[in-house]
Structures are given as C-alpha cells and as structure tokens.
Scaffold this active site. Structure first.
Site, mmCIF file in Angstrom:
data_model
loop_
_atom_site.group_PDB
_atom_site.id
_atom_site.type_symbol
_atom_site.label_atom_id
_atom_site.label_comp_id
_atom_site.label_asym_id
_atom_site.label_seq_id
_atom_site.Cartn_x
_atom_site.Cartn_y
_atom_site.Cartn_z
ATOM 1 N N LYS A 14 0.836 -1.214 0.000
ATOM 2 C CA LYS A 14 0.000 0.000 0.000
ATOM 3 C C LYS A 14 0.867 1.259 0.000
ATOM 4 O O LYS A 14 0.586 2.197 -0.727
ATOM 5 C CB LYS A 14 -0.929 0.023 1.232
ATOM 6 C CG LYS A 14 -1.934 -1.110 1.281
ATOM 7 C CD LYS A 14 -2.976 -0.897 2.371
ATOM 8 C CE LYS A 14 -2.418 -0.916 3.772
ATOM 9 N NZ LYS A 14 -1.949 -2.245 4.230
ATOM 10 N N ARG A 89 -10.133 0.820 8.757
ATOM 11 C CA ARG A 89 -9.811 -0.568 9.073
ATOM 12 C C ARG A 89 -10.965 -1.280 9.760
ATOM 13 O O ARG A 89 -10.862 -2.463 10.049
ATOM 14 C CB ARG A 89 -8.601 -0.601 9.994
ATOM 15 C CG ARG A 89 -7.264 -0.856 9.288
ATOM 16 C CD ARG A 89 -6.204 -0.705 10.348
ATOM 17 N NE ARG A 89 -4.989 -1.408 10.124
ATOM 18 C CZ ARG A 89 -3.887 -0.856 9.625
ATOM 19 N NH1 ARG A 89 -3.897 0.381 9.192
ATOM 20 N NH2 ARG A 89 -2.781 -1.566 9.545
ATOM 21 N N ARG A 128 10.927 -5.851 3.977
ATOM 22 C CA ARG A 128 10.795 -4.451 4.386
ATOM 23 C C ARG A 128 11.504 -4.219 5.727
ATOM 24 O O ARG A 128 12.106 -3.167 5.952
ATOM 25 C CB ARG A 128 9.314 -4.094 4.515
ATOM 26 C CG ARG A 128 9.062 -2.613 4.627
ATOM 27 C CD ARG A 128 7.591 -2.294 4.562
ATOM 28 N NE ARG A 128 6.857 -2.849 5.681
ATOM 29 C CZ ARG A 128 5.539 -2.828 5.794
ATOM 30 N NH1 ARG A 128 4.801 -2.310 4.829
ATOM 31 N NH2 ARG A 128 4.939 -3.322 6.838
ATOM 32 N N ARG A 134 11.502 -1.456 10.896
ATOM 33 C CA ARG A 134 10.281 -1.124 11.632
ATOM 34 C C ARG A 134 10.052 -2.095 12.790
ATOM 35 O O ARG A 134 10.056 -3.297 12.613
ATOM 36 C CB ARG A 134 9.073 -1.117 10.694
ATOM 37 C CG ARG A 134 8.802 0.275 10.172
ATOM 38 C CD ARG A 134 7.845 0.263 9.033
ATOM 39 N NE ARG A 134 6.575 -0.346 9.381
ATOM 40 C CZ ARG A 134 5.499 -0.233 8.624
ATOM 41 N NH1 ARG A 134 5.552 0.466 7.518
ATOM 42 N NH2 ARG A 134 4.390 -0.808 8.966
ATOM 43 N N ARG A 145 -1.037 -8.626 13.418
ATOM 44 C CA ARG A 145 -1.543 -7.615 12.476
ATOM 45 C C ARG A 145 -2.289 -8.272 11.321
ATOM 46 O O ARG A 145 -3.318 -7.776 10.866
ATOM 47 C CB ARG A 145 -0.390 -6.760 11.945
ATOM 48 C CG ARG A 145 0.186 -5.834 13.003
ATOM 49 C CD ARG A 145 1.461 -5.177 12.537
ATOM 50 N NE ARG A 145 1.208 -4.255 11.444
ATOM 51 C CZ ARG A 145 2.116 -3.919 10.533
ATOM 52 N NH1 ARG A 145 3.316 -4.425 10.573
ATOM 53 N NH2 ARG A 145 1.799 -3.090 9.575
#
Ligand code: AMP
Length: 191
Positions: A14, A89, A128, A134, A145
């Site tokens: 995204k 969400r 990522r 992160r 998640r």
C-alpha cells in the site's frame, strides 16, 4: 475532489503504490499508521496513548483514529483529493469517513483492493524489515496484524462493495505492472 482508499493486508504494498499514485495524481496522502508512528517518535500525548497498542500489533480504538484522521483532512483544505492508506480498518471507521466526507459534499470515489496471499505478505514484510527496521514487524506482531486484518479489516470490503466502489488489483508481481493496473482503475473512475 477525488478520494481513494487503498486497501490490503499489512505488507501488501500500500505504501509503495500510494507514493506512486501521489506522484502521478497529486493527491494528499494520509497514512494513519505513519501518523501514529510520528506521534510515538515525537512522544506526543497521543503517541504515548497508542504506543503499546502498535507494539502489540492491535488496532487503535476507532474514536482516537477517526478524530486524528478528520483533523488531518481539515489541515489540508487545498488538497485535490486524498489517498487514505491504512484507513478505514473497521466498519465504524468506514461509516464515520462517509459521514465526514458527506458533510463536506465529498465522497470516496474508489477503493483499490490490493489482493495478495498470506505467504506473499510474510515475504514482503520480512524484506521491508531488513530495509526500514520497523519495530512492529517481528514475527509475533506480524501474525497479530495479519490476524487483525483478516478478522476485522476485511469486513470493510463488503461495505464498499455494496456501494460498487471496489476494484480488485492483483498485488503480486512487478511494482510497475501493478501500478499500471491501478492507473487504469483510477482513470476509469475519473472518466
Ligand atoms: P500500518 O502502517 O497501516 O500497518 O499501521 C500500523 C499500526 O497502526 C497498526 O498495526 C495499528 O496498530 C495502527 N493503525 C493504523 N491505522 C489504523 C486504523 N485505521 N485503525 C486502527 N489502528 C490503526
């Protein structure tokens, strides 16, 4: 105005696709995840309230998220439109967004669903993590998640499908090819 929701599980691309869309269509980008991370890194009051929730990979309560989102839209009065990334969400968030936009004489024009498998998501998040470091992407939180997506967030889709706004894009493959498909959907929705 042209308002777009980019929808998909964590790691679906995204953020990557949003950056390309913003460049081409000059929309204002609102990523609630980025906003929460900014509040946490700046140690604001909101950041302190949500830090543990993000660390646990859970969803921030709707009221907090909706207030923050609406304020950000109000702070961009000159935007030609918005790309909502990571929001809504939950169905109450989607309902609140519709109501809020309606009050401004606006609406969501298009919902782009980035369709990827769970295995693909896990590969992408691992990649990522190597690049951005992160903190919320370690294995347990990632599973949480993804679980939040498939138990709660997925129910947002029928809400927009009933409005005939969802275009499903295969999120697996070459970034430029995916972007090409996205552009076709945006151009068709703008025509
Ligand atoms: P993201 O970068 O979009 O994956 O978001 C990172 C984290 O921020 C999520 O795991 C949630 O804890 C929180 N978050 C972001 N957007 C929302 C939202 N719309 N509703 C609730 N929590 C959110």
């Amino acid at each position: 105005m042209f308002n777009l929701v980019i929808f998909g599980p964590p790691g679906a691309g995204k953020g990557t696709q949003s950056a390309k869309i913003i460049d081409k269509y000059t929309l204002a980008h609102i990523s609630t995840g980025d906003m929460f991370r900014m509040h946490i890194s700046q140690k604001t009051e909101l950041g302190q309230r949500v830090k543990q929730i993000l660390d646990d990979g859970l969803l921030v309560p709707d009221s907090i998220t909706i207030d923050m989102l609406e304020e950000e839209v109000q702070n961009n009065p000159d935007a030609k439109g918005f790309i909502f990334d990571g929001f809504p969400r939950t169905v109450p968030q989607a309902e609140a967004l519709d109501k809020f936009l309606e009050g401004k004489g606006e609406k969501i024009n298009l919902v782009l669903q980035l369709d990827v498998t769970e295995a693909e998501i896990k590969n992408r998040i691992a990649e990522r993590k190597k690049i951005s470091g992160r903190a919320d992407d370690d294995e347990e939180k990632l599973l949480k998640r993804i679980d939040e997506y498939f138990t709660k967030t997925i129910h947002v889709l029928p809400f927009y499908q009933e409005q005939g706004k969802v275009v499903k894009v295969n999120g697996i493959g070459n970034i430029e090819e995916i972007f090409g498909t996205i552009c076709e959907a945006i151009d068709a929705a703008q025509a």
